[in-house]
Design an enzyme around this catalytic site. Sequence first.
Site, PDB file in Angstrom:
ATOM      1  N   LYS A 191       0.927  -1.120   0.192  1.00  0.00           N
ATOM      2  CA  LYS A 191      -0.033   0.031   0.067  1.00  0.00           C
ATOM      3  C   LYS A 191       0.882   1.142   0.034  1.00  0.00           C
ATOM      4  CE  LYS A 191      -1.776   3.057   2.059  1.00  0.00           C
ATOM      5  NZ  LYS A 191      -1.352   4.449   1.769  1.00  0.00           N
ATOM      6  N   GLU A 194      -0.336   7.501  -1.098  1.00  0.00           N
ATOM      7  CA  GLU A 194      -1.181   8.010  -2.087  1.00  0.00           C
ATOM      8  C   GLU A 194      -0.447   9.360  -2.913  1.00  0.00           C
ATOM      9  OE1 GLU A 194      -1.468   8.129   1.126  1.00  0.00           O
ATOM     10  OE2 GLU A 194      -2.786   9.586   1.771  1.00  0.00           O
ATOM     11  N   SER A 244       4.934   8.460   9.783  1.00  0.00           N
ATOM     12  CA  SER A 244       4.893   9.510  11.152  1.00  0.00           C
ATOM     13  C   SER A 244       4.533   8.609  12.120  1.00  0.00           C
ATOM     14  CB  SER A 244       3.887  10.613  10.768  1.00  0.00           C
ATOM     15  OG  SER A 244       2.555  10.316  10.592  1.00  0.00           O
ATOM     16  N   CYS A 299      13.772  10.380   7.286  1.00  0.00           N
ATOM     17  CA  CYS A 299      13.819  10.238   8.826  1.00  0.00           C
ATOM     18  C   CYS A 299      15.108  10.166   9.345  1.00  0.00           C
ATOM     19  CB  CYS A 299      13.055   8.662   9.147  1.00  0.00           C
ATOM     20  SG  CYS A 299      14.075   7.636   8.316  1.00  0.00           S
TER      21      CYS A 299
HETATM   22  P1  NAD Z   1       2.280   9.459   7.051  1.00  0.00           P
HETATM   23  O1  NAD Z   1       2.276   8.647   8.332  1.00  0.00           O
HETATM   24  O2  NAD Z   1       1.421  10.490   6.768  1.00  0.00           O
HETATM   25  O3  NAD Z   1       1.803   8.247   5.956  1.00  0.00           O
HETATM   26  C1  NAD Z   1       2.288   7.156   5.968  1.00  0.00           C
HETATM   27  C2  NAD Z   1       1.558   5.850   5.231  1.00  0.00           C
HETATM   28  O4  NAD Z   1       0.323   5.987   5.986  1.00  0.00           O
HETATM   29  C3  NAD Z   1       0.911   6.304   3.777  1.00  0.00           C
HETATM   30  O5  NAD Z   1       0.704   5.305   2.942  1.00  0.00           O
HETATM   31  C4  NAD Z   1      -0.537   6.804   4.451  1.00  0.00           C
HETATM   32  O6  NAD Z   1      -1.497   6.583   3.143  1.00  0.00           O
HETATM   33  C5  NAD Z   1      -0.787   6.022   5.552  1.00  0.00           C
HETATM   34  N1  NAD Z   1      -1.850   6.627   6.676  1.00  0.00           N
HETATM   35  C6  NAD Z   1      -1.920   8.026   6.750  1.00  0.00           C
HETATM   36  N2  NAD Z   1      -2.770   8.238   7.554  1.00  0.00           N
HETATM   37  C7  NAD Z   1      -3.185   7.071   8.194  1.00  0.00           C
HETATM   38  C8  NAD Z   1      -3.986   6.288   9.404  1.00  0.00           C
HETATM   39  N3  NAD Z   1      -4.507   7.505  10.057  1.00  0.00           N
HETATM   40  N4  NAD Z   1      -4.150   5.217   9.430  1.00  0.00           N
HETATM   41  C9  NAD Z   1      -3.418   4.472   8.669  1.00  0.00           C
HETATM   42  N5  NAD Z   1      -2.478   4.859   7.601  1.00  0.00           N
HETATM   43  C10 NAD Z   1      -2.666   6.020   7.393  1.00  0.00           C
HETATM   44  O7  NAD Z   1       3.710   9.817   6.653  1.00  0.00           O
HETATM   45  P2  NAD Z   1       4.333  10.408   5.226  1.00  0.00           P
HETATM   46  O8  NAD Z   1       3.902  11.970   5.510  1.00  0.00           O
HETATM   47  O9  NAD Z   1       3.966   9.518   4.136  1.00  0.00           O
HETATM   48  O10 NAD Z   1       5.820  10.254   5.337  1.00  0.00           O
HETATM   49  C11 NAD Z   1       6.714  11.073   6.186  1.00  0.00           C
HETATM   50  C12 NAD Z   1       6.903  10.614   7.598  1.00  0.00           C
HETATM   51  O11 NAD Z   1       7.522   9.263   7.464  1.00  0.00           O
HETATM   52  C13 NAD Z   1       8.155  11.205   8.523  1.00  0.00           C
HETATM   53  O12 NAD Z   1       7.398  11.401   9.807  1.00  0.00           O
HETATM   54  C14 NAD Z   1       9.173  10.179   8.543  1.00  0.00           C
HETATM   55  O13 NAD Z   1      10.076  10.618   9.665  1.00  0.00           O
HETATM   56  C15 NAD Z   1       8.560   8.880   8.496  1.00  0.00           C
HETATM   57  N6  NAD Z   1       9.381   7.958   8.138  1.00  0.00           N
HETATM   58  C16 NAD Z   1      10.076   7.344   8.855  1.00  0.00           C
HETATM   59  C17 NAD Z   1      11.095   6.297   8.446  1.00  0.00           C
HETATM   60  C18 NAD Z   1      11.775   5.453   9.529  1.00  0.00           C
HETATM   61  O14 NAD Z   1      12.622   4.471   8.992  1.00  0.00           O
HETATM   62  N7  NAD Z   1      11.664   5.678  10.680  1.00  0.00           N
HETATM   63  C19 NAD Z   1      11.419   6.383   7.102  1.00  0.00           C
HETATM   64  C20 NAD Z   1      10.831   7.012   6.326  1.00  0.00           C
HETATM   65  C21 NAD Z   1       9.944   8.105   6.698  1.00  0.00           C
END
Ligand code: NAD
Length: 503
Positions: A191, A194, A244, A299
Site C-alpha cells: 500500500k 497516495e 509518521s 527520517c
Molecule cells: P504518514 O504517516 O502521513 O503516511 C504514511 C502512510 O500511512 C501512507 O501510506 C498513508 O497513506 C498512510 N496513512 C496516513 N494516515 C493514516 C492513518 N490514520 N491510518 C493508517 N494509515 C495512514 O507519513 P508520510 O507523510 O507519508 O511520511 C513522512 C513520515 O514518515 C515522517 O514522519 C518520517 O520521519 C517518516 N519516515 C520514517 C522512517 C523510519 O525509518 N523511521 C522512514 C521514512 C519516513
Amino acid sequence: MTSVESPTLAPSGPSGSARKYPDVTHLIGGEPVAGAGRFQDVVDPSDGSVISRVPLGSAVEVEQAVAAARRAFPGWAAMPIKERVQVFYRYKALLERHLVELGALITEEHGKVRAEAEAEILKAIELTEFACSLPQLAGGEVLEVSRGVECRLERHPLGVVAAITPFNFPSMVPHWSLANAMALGNTFILKPSEQVPLSAGRIAELLRKAGLPDGVFNVVHGGREAAEAHCEHPGIEAVTFVGSTAVAKEVYRRGTAALKRVLALGGAKNHVIVMPDADPEMAASGVLAAMSGCTGQRCMAASVMVAVSATDHIVQRLAEQARAMVPGRDVGPVISPEARDRIERYITEAEREGATVLVDGRGAEVAGKEGGYYIGPTVLDHVRPEMRIAREEVFGPVLAIVRSRDLDEALAVENASPYGNAASVFTESGGTARRLMESAGAGMIGVNVGVPVPREPFSFGGWNDSKFGVGDITGRGSIEFWTKARKITTKWNREAGTNWMAK
Ligand code: NAD
C-alpha cells in the site's frame, strides 16, 4: 520513461486527459484493477502540475488482493528458497538496467533531484541483492541434543503479508520489505503512499518481467481507509509500516489488536553533536548534507545540531555552504504547498522566539518552476532546546543549532527527545565518540557520519517513538519478522529408551 517499457505508465493518448499519465490502477493477481471510488491527484511538486490520478482503495480491493495473494501462496511457498531468489537476481539486473528511467519517475512524482532519486534506486538494488543472499542466511539449525536425538529448526513463511509506506522514498522504503518478505516465501501486498503511487507500478512490472508469478506481489492504492483495511484484515499475517509517529502508533495498535505481527517505524528528530576538535570541513559538509539531503524529507535527516563550546568556525563554514546551495539544482521541492507552509511557519516562529536566522530559505523560487513547492536550506542559530523547532519533526531542509557548553549538556539535549532514530557526533576524539555510542537515546549512531543508515547486511531501525514492535525492518533482523520457526525433535534409535529427557 518510454511507453514501450512501461505499459501502465504510457503517457495518455490523444483521447486521454491533459495529465501526463493515465489513472493509476491497483494490481491484483497480476491484473490491473481500475479504481472504483474516489481518486486523488498525483502532483509533480517541482511545478505543481497534475500528472496522474490515484484511486483511493477500500476494504473491497484489500479483500480482492488478499484472496489473490492467498491463491498464490501455496505454490510460491513450496518453491525452494534458492529457486525463489532467482527471480530477485533477474529483478536486480532489471533495476540496474532501468536505473535512470526509474530515477526520473521518482523525480517526477516526488520532486527529489536526479542524483538523490538515482541513489534511491541504488539502495533498492542493494536491498534486492541482500534478498538474493537469503539462502545463505535463512537456513535452519540442527543439533544432536542427546544420543540419537536431534532437534532442528526450520523457517516457514507466514502467508500473506503487507507493507504500508510513506511518501519520502517511493521506491527504497517499499524495498525495505518487499524483497525479503517474498524471498522468504510470503506473498505480498504493497500500500504505497497516495502522494507517490507511480513507482509502485513500475516495481510490479519489473517483478513480473523477472518471472514473479502472478498474485505473489499485489498493489492496493489509497490512503488511510486502505491502510486501516490492511491492518484489520484477518487474512494478512504481518504488516510493516513506515511513516509518521502518530500514524505508526495507530497502525501498531490496530494491527496488533487484530492479532497480527506489526513493525511500525515512525518519525524522527535526529541530533548531531559537533565538538570543537572536529575536522571543520568534514563536520560542516557532513551536517549540511545530513540536513538538506532529500530536502530534509527523510527520517535520518539531521535537524538539530548541538554545537559544543568553540565551534563558531564550523557554524560559519556550514552557513556559507548552505547559502551556496541552489534550489531546483541542489535541493528539490518539498512534497506539497501545505508542507512548505508548515516548514516556513516553524522558521518564523523560531525567529520570533529569538533564534538567529543565519541562512533563510523561505520564499525560494526556481525560474521556470514558479508553481513548485521550494524552500531553500535554512540554518537557525541560538535555538533553545524548548522551542518547537528543536523538539518536533519539521521534515524540511532546516537546521536548528543549539549551543552547549560541554558534551554532558549536549547529550542531555539529545536524550530529552522522545524520538530515537539516529544521533551522530563529529569529533577527532575516540573517547567522545565512545560516550555518544554509550549514552545517546537512538538506535542508529554515526561517528563523523551525518546520516548513519546501516548498510546491508546490517538492519535498519530506531528506538523509542521512532519504532514500535520487536526487531528491525531490513537485513538479518527481517528474517525473524517474515518467518515463523518450526522446531522438530526426532529419534530413530530404539535402544535410546522411551523417555530421552529423563537421562
Ligand atoms: P504518514 O504517516 O502521513 O503516511 C504514511 C502512510 O500511512 C501512507 O501510506 C498513508 O497513506 C498512510 N496513512 C496516513 N494516515 C493514516 C492513518 N490514520 N491510518 C493508517 N494509515 C495512514 O507519513 P508520510 O507523510 O507519508 O511520511 C513522512 C513520515 O514518515 C515522517 O514522519 C518520517 O520521519 C517518516 N519516515 C520514517 C522512517 C523510519 O525509518 N523511521 C522512514 C521514512 C519516513
